[in-house]
Design a protein around this motif. Structure first.
Motif: not given
Length: 231
Positions: A194-198, A200-209
């Motif tokens: 789970v930590g690795e998944w977070f 690997d995500q871009s800021a745009l994915s985490l905060f917008a996608g």
């Protein structure tokens, strides 16, 4: 469409507190952080992020719930249909989100230009946001605000549909789902994944996608509850 815009204007008049109080709370949090970190002098460190920006998002959630609970009965009494009320509320929420996002991007630019208000402080900026262009910055600020407003609106629709029992049932349901998910992740030792998944995500994915998906789901849920709600 003209009727929806008129209702949205009515909501803007009736929700002046909802527009102003998030800014008041944000201003107070900003002033407190300036005082606290300013009193630390050289001990402040290198561009710390205060976390005070969360105050405007939390306030947006609260007023999203209040908007439905207070204005929906009044709207029905004025012969406004549920569809018109929902469309007007959505239009108002989008406009509010855009205004706040633009304001936060401007304040972040001022913060960067002044070297963190002369204190090397990050209140409006989050560090990584600076690496993106203005359109992406707007999305990173706007979508979480829209998400928090939709959470509040969904709670408000649950309340007008099922009252207090519905609110507590919804909270219990969320706690059960999150608790079960955490238990399963712990049981199978998947927290590192789970930590690795977070990471690997871009800021745009985490905060917008990903939040955009939740926004769509909450919109459908709130409309489903609202269309059967009574005053």
């Amino acid at each position: 469409m003209n009727r929806v815009i008129a209702i949205a204007r009515l909501q803007a008049v009736g929700r002046r507190d909802g527009l102003l109080w998030p800014l008041v709370v944000l201003g107070i949090a900003f002033a407190v952080n300036l005082f606290v970190f300013g009193s630390m002098g050289d001990e402040i460190g290198d561009r710390p992020v205060t976390g005070g920006l969360a105050s405007v998002y939390i306030t947006g959630l609260a007023f999203g719930a209040v908007a439905v609970a207070q204005q929906f009965p009044f709207a029905l009494g004025m012969s406004v249909t549920r569809r018109e009320f929902a469309a007007a509320l959505g239009l108002f929420t989008l406009a509010q989100t855009v205004i706040y996002a633009v304001l936060l991007v401007v304040l972040q630019a001022v913060e960067d230009a002044t070297g963190g208000w002369g204190l090397r402080l990050r209140f409006f900026g989050l560090g990584f946001v600076d690496t993106y262009g203005v359109p992406t910055q707007l999305l990173i600020y706007a979508v979480p605000m829209l998400l928090m407003s939709l959470i509040g609106i969904t709670l408000g629709t649950v309340y007008v549909r099922w009252r207090t029992n519905g609110i507590f049932a919804a909270i219990c349901g969320v706690v059960v789902v999150l608790g079960a998910a955490a238990g399963l992740i712990t049981r199978y030792g998947r927290w590192p994944a789970v930590g690795e998944w977070f990471v690997d995500q871009s800021a745009l994915s985490l905060f917008a996608g990903w939040p955009s998906i939740v926004v769509v789901l909450l919109t459908l849920l709130s409309w489903t509850a609202l269309r059967r709600a009574t005053a």
